[in-house]
Design a protein around this motif. Structure first.
Motif, mmCIF file in Angstrom:
data_model
loop_
_atom_site.group_PDB
_atom_site.id
_atom_site.type_symbol
_atom_site.label_atom_id
_atom_site.label_comp_id
_atom_site.label_asym_id
_atom_site.label_seq_id
_atom_site.Cartn_x
_atom_site.Cartn_y
_atom_site.Cartn_z
ATOM 1 N N LYS A 185 -2.950 2.606 -7.487
ATOM 2 C CA LYS A 185 -2.035 1.715 -6.459
ATOM 3 C C LYS A 185 -1.097 2.921 -5.743
ATOM 4 C CE LYS A 185 -1.644 -2.325 -9.175
ATOM 5 N NZ LYS A 185 -0.872 -3.392 -9.938
ATOM 6 N N PRO A 186 -0.502 2.418 -4.705
ATOM 7 C CA PRO A 186 0.418 3.234 -3.922
ATOM 8 C C PRO A 186 1.737 3.117 -4.362
ATOM 9 C CG PRO A 186 -0.888 1.618 -2.377
ATOM 10 C CD PRO A 186 -0.963 1.203 -3.828
ATOM 11 N N GLU A 187 2.223 4.239 -4.436
ATOM 12 C CA GLU A 187 3.619 4.609 -4.941
ATOM 13 C C GLU A 187 4.912 3.762 -3.965
ATOM 14 O OE1 GLU A 187 4.816 8.545 -6.541
ATOM 15 O OE2 GLU A 187 3.317 9.164 -5.139
ATOM 16 N N VAL A 188 5.766 3.686 -4.485
ATOM 17 C CA VAL A 188 7.173 3.024 -3.990
ATOM 18 C C VAL A 188 7.856 4.116 -3.928
ATOM 19 C CG1 VAL A 188 8.673 1.088 -3.853
ATOM 20 C CG2 VAL A 188 6.154 0.862 -4.360
ATOM 21 N N ILE A 189 8.700 4.484 -2.809
ATOM 22 C CA ILE A 189 9.542 5.473 -2.914
ATOM 23 C C ILE A 189 10.873 4.981 -1.974
ATOM 24 C CG2 ILE A 189 10.294 7.804 -2.280
ATOM 25 C CD1 ILE A 189 7.550 8.773 -2.908
ATOM 26 N N ASN A 190 11.900 4.783 -2.592
ATOM 27 C CA ASN A 190 13.142 4.281 -1.970
ATOM 28 C C ASN A 190 12.754 2.696 -1.261
ATOM 29 O OD1 ASN A 190 14.780 6.355 -2.420
ATOM 30 N ND2 ASN A 190 14.050 7.502 -0.778
ATOM 31 N N GLY A 191 12.100 2.048 -1.850
ATOM 32 C CA GLY A 191 11.811 0.675 -1.449
ATOM 33 C C GLY A 191 10.752 0.725 -0.480
ATOM 34 N N ARG A 192 9.940 1.673 -0.285
ATOM 35 C CA ARG A 192 8.973 1.753 0.743
ATOM 36 C C ARG A 192 7.587 2.150 0.081
ATOM 37 N NH1 ARG A 192 9.744 0.703 6.135
ATOM 38 N NH2 ARG A 192 9.068 2.742 6.831
ATOM 39 N N LEU A 193 6.418 1.320 0.553
ATOM 40 C CA LEU A 193 5.180 1.607 -0.051
ATOM 41 C C LEU A 193 4.546 2.879 0.730
ATOM 42 C CD1 LEU A 193 3.543 0.006 -1.963
ATOM 43 C CD2 LEU A 193 2.278 -0.996 -0.120
ATOM 44 N N GLN A 194 4.185 3.986 -0.036
ATOM 45 C CA GLN A 194 3.532 5.105 0.323
ATOM 46 C C GLN A 194 2.003 4.889 0.561
ATOM 47 O OE1 GLN A 194 5.833 7.686 1.197
ATOM 48 N NE2 GLN A 194 7.013 6.079 0.694
ATOM 49 N N PRO A 195 1.654 4.956 1.942
ATOM 50 C CA PRO A 195 0.007 4.848 1.922
ATOM 51 C C PRO A 195 -0.774 5.829 1.274
ATOM 52 C CG PRO A 195 1.163 5.224 4.403
ATOM 53 C CD PRO A 195 2.173 5.375 3.073
ATOM 54 N N ILE A 196 -1.904 5.456 0.997
ATOM 55 C CA ILE A 196 -2.739 6.495 0.228
ATOM 56 C C ILE A 196 -3.465 7.546 1.107
ATOM 57 C CG2 ILE A 196 -4.707 6.741 -1.256
ATOM 58 C CD1 ILE A 196 -3.731 4.280 -2.806
ATOM 59 N N PRO A 197 -3.337 8.651 0.777
ATOM 60 C CA PRO A 197 -4.151 9.611 1.891
ATOM 61 C C PRO A 197 -5.367 9.662 1.279
ATOM 62 C CG PRO A 197 -2.474 10.926 0.287
ATOM 63 C CD PRO A 197 -2.523 9.631 -0.008
ATOM 64 N N VAL A 198 -6.618 9.697 2.291
ATOM 65 C CA VAL A 198 -7.730 9.604 1.849
ATOM 66 C C VAL A 198 -8.832 9.777 3.000
ATOM 67 C CG1 VAL A 198 -8.130 6.956 1.792
ATOM 68 C CG2 VAL A 198 -9.900 8.448 0.664
ATOM 69 N N TRP A 199 -9.710 10.758 2.900
ATOM 70 C CA TRP A 199 -10.668 11.254 3.918
ATOM 71 C C TRP A 199 -9.894 11.575 5.409
ATOM 72 C CZ3 TRP A 199 -15.179 12.135 1.982
ATOM 73 C CH2 TRP A 199 -15.536 11.313 0.987
ATOM 74 N N GLY A 200 -8.542 12.223 5.069
ATOM 75 C CA GLY A 200 -8.046 12.634 6.273
ATOM 76 C C GLY A 200 -7.251 11.348 6.997
ATOM 77 N N ILE A 201 -6.800 10.321 6.425
ATOM 78 C CA ILE A 201 -6.175 9.235 7.115
ATOM 79 C C ILE A 201 -5.302 8.586 5.879
ATOM 80 C CG2 ILE A 201 -8.081 8.679 8.739
ATOM 81 C CD1 ILE A 201 -8.498 6.132 6.748
ATOM 82 N N ARG A 202 -4.398 7.835 6.300
ATOM 83 C CA ARG A 202 -3.336 7.269 5.473
ATOM 84 C C ARG A 202 -3.816 5.779 5.489
ATOM 85 N NH1 ARG A 202 2.113 9.425 8.154
ATOM 86 N NH2 ARG A 202 1.280 11.582 8.647
ATOM 87 N N ALA A 203 -3.733 5.260 4.238
ATOM 88 C CA ALA A 203 -4.636 3.790 4.096
ATOM 89 C C ALA A 203 -3.670 2.843 3.306
ATOM 90 C CB ALA A 203 -5.910 3.626 3.738
ATOM 91 N N VAL A 204 -3.627 1.725 3.668
ATOM 92 C CA VAL A 204 -3.081 0.532 2.779
ATOM 93 C C VAL A 204 -3.819 -0.728 2.961
ATOM 94 C CG1 VAL A 204 -1.251 -1.007 2.513
ATOM 95 C CG2 VAL A 204 -0.842 1.386 2.916
ATOM 96 N N SER A 205 -4.219 -1.357 1.609
ATOM 97 C CA SER A 205 -4.768 -2.745 1.572
ATOM 98 C C SER A 205 -4.149 -3.292 0.423
ATOM 99 C CB SER A 205 -6.377 -2.375 1.574
ATOM 100 O OG SER A 205 -6.984 -3.447 1.168
ATOM 101 N N ILE A 206 -4.299 -4.626 0.643
ATOM 102 C CA ILE A 206 -3.987 -5.241 -0.523
ATOM 103 C C ILE A 206 -4.709 -5.283 -1.585
ATOM 104 C CG2 ILE A 206 -5.120 -7.880 -0.076
ATOM 105 C CD1 ILE A 206 -2.504 -9.171 -0.579
ATOM 106 N N GLY A 207 -5.746 -4.745 -1.426
ATOM 107 C CA GLY A 207 -6.785 -4.716 -2.447
ATOM 108 C C GLY A 207 -6.395 -3.429 -3.210
ATOM 109 N N MET A 208 -5.572 -2.694 -2.817
ATOM 110 C CA MET A 208 -4.874 -1.470 -3.800
ATOM 111 C C MET A 208 -3.815 -2.073 -4.443
ATOM 112 S SD MET A 208 -4.592 1.345 -0.713
ATOM 113 C CE MET A 208 -6.077 1.761 0.367
ATOM 114 N N LEU A 209 -3.202 -3.379 -4.357
ATOM 115 C CA LEU A 209 -2.024 -3.676 -5.099
ATOM 116 C C LEU A 209 -2.550 -4.842 -6.043
ATOM 117 C CD1 LEU A 209 0.267 -3.968 -1.763
ATOM 118 C CD2 LEU A 209 0.016 -2.218 -3.413
ATOM 119 N N VAL A 210 -3.504 -5.533 -5.951
ATOM 120 C CA VAL A 210 -4.004 -6.601 -6.838
ATOM 121 C C VAL A 210 -5.438 -6.161 -7.577
ATOM 122 C CG1 VAL A 210 -2.876 -8.404 -5.521
ATOM 123 C CG2 VAL A 210 -5.062 -7.756 -5.112
#
Length: 317
Positions: A117-142
């Motif tokens: 799951k993505p980290e939360v730093i200072n109330g902000r979700l941190q995108p996951i770095p993968v394959w040279g990009i930064r990504a966020v999906s609700i599939g990472m949270l549930v």
């Protein structure tokens, strides 16, 4: 339990065919609740919780351009295209983020092979770095098997939080994988951020192109430039003999693009390697860059990058 027992007893009476018991209660009206703070009211539905941003806070201040990858219907390979387009744009030298706006059917976390799951730093979700990009999906949270049984306001709230509560940082382009259709999610995104353009994905047959036209029409009505159409599953290449078979026809998206006056970005063949790379969590543009499929996606990414560059150059400061 008392209601059920009463209904059962009533049904035993002569002449009674069915019975339903409904309880009501009349109570004095409750005093009106105090109005929420302005910042909380502006936050709307926040399914992930947290503190809403200030009403006048800029959305995506470090992102130069946002493009939507959309389709009029599901099953045309939109998420596969969005994933490989984002990684392909990163291979073009751009700083790229990838946001999964398909709340009910998230798949980018699996296609990217993003674990944890993505980290939360200072109330902000941190995108996951993968394959040279930064990504966020609700599939990472549930949990992957959990169904997102959410109505429109919750969906729009989640998309808003992905825009405002994620620490995207400085990006040249944010690619948004939209859900199929022309509904709440699309309107919510276009109301929150100015889109630099949209990429429409379709398969060649007429049934799919009908819905692709609706997608183009929606973006045109919302004054969003259509960067072009992609023809996915353009032809099937037999791995044994190398013969091309046009399972869904061929060239339909190119003809449709010409008829609507929008660019044609390219065609992608129907190959087992594309399916396998998605299941394995390794986008084919990165895992097999010399393959025919990867080259097709790379050409689309290159053309899209050029279109963004031309649009940025023509936009007054």
């Amino acid at each position: 339990p008392l209601c059920d027992e009463a209904a059962t007893r009533l049904k035993t009476l002569p002449g009674v065919q069915d019975a339903t018991v409904i309880l009501t209660a009349h109570r004095p009206a409750a005093p009106p609740k105090p109005a929420p703070p302005r910042s909380a009211a502006a936050g709307g539905h926040r399914p992930f919780g947290g503190t809403p941003p200030e009403p006048n806070a800029p959305v995506l201040p470090g992102v130069k351009a946002v493009i939507a990858v959309a389709s009029g219907k599901g099953g045309v390979g939109k998420s596969t295209t969005a994933t490989n387009l984002a990684v392909g744009l990163a291979q073009e030298g751009l700083s790229v983020g990838l946001m999964d706006a398909d709340i009910h059917g998230p798949s980018l976390h699996r296609m990217l092979g993003a674990a944890g799951k993505p980290e939360v730093i200072n109330g902000r979700l941190q995108p996951i770095p993968v394959w040279g990009i930064r990504a966020v999906s609700i599939g990472m949270l549930v949990e992957e098997k959990q169904a997102m049984i959410w109505r429109g306001p919750m969906v729009m709230g989640a998309i808003t939080q992905f825009l405002t509560d994620v620490d995207w940082g400085t990006l040249d382009v944010l690619v948004v994988d939209m859900p199929p259709g022309t509904g709440d999610a699309q309107l919510s995104l276009m109301q929150k951020v100015p889109l630099a353009g949209a990429v429409i994905v379709s398969t060649p047959q007429d049934i799919a192109l009908i819905d692709a036209r609706r997608g183009v029409s929606m973006f045109e009505k919302m004054k969003v430039p259509v960067l072009g159409l992609v023809e996915n599953m353009s032809y099937f290449c037999c791995p044994n003999c190398g013969h091309n078979t046009e399972l869904f026809g061929h060239g339909g998206a190119r003809k449709e693009a010409e008829a609507m006056g929008v660019p044609f970005l390219g065609e992608v063949p129907l190959l087992a390697a594309i399916r396998a790379s998605g299941d394995e969590g390794a986008p084919i543009v990165a895992s097999a860059p010399e393959s025919e499929a990867a080259q097709a996606f790379r050409r689309i990414a290159h053309t899209t990058a050029q279109a963004l560059q031309q649009q940025t150059a023509s936009t007054p400061a």
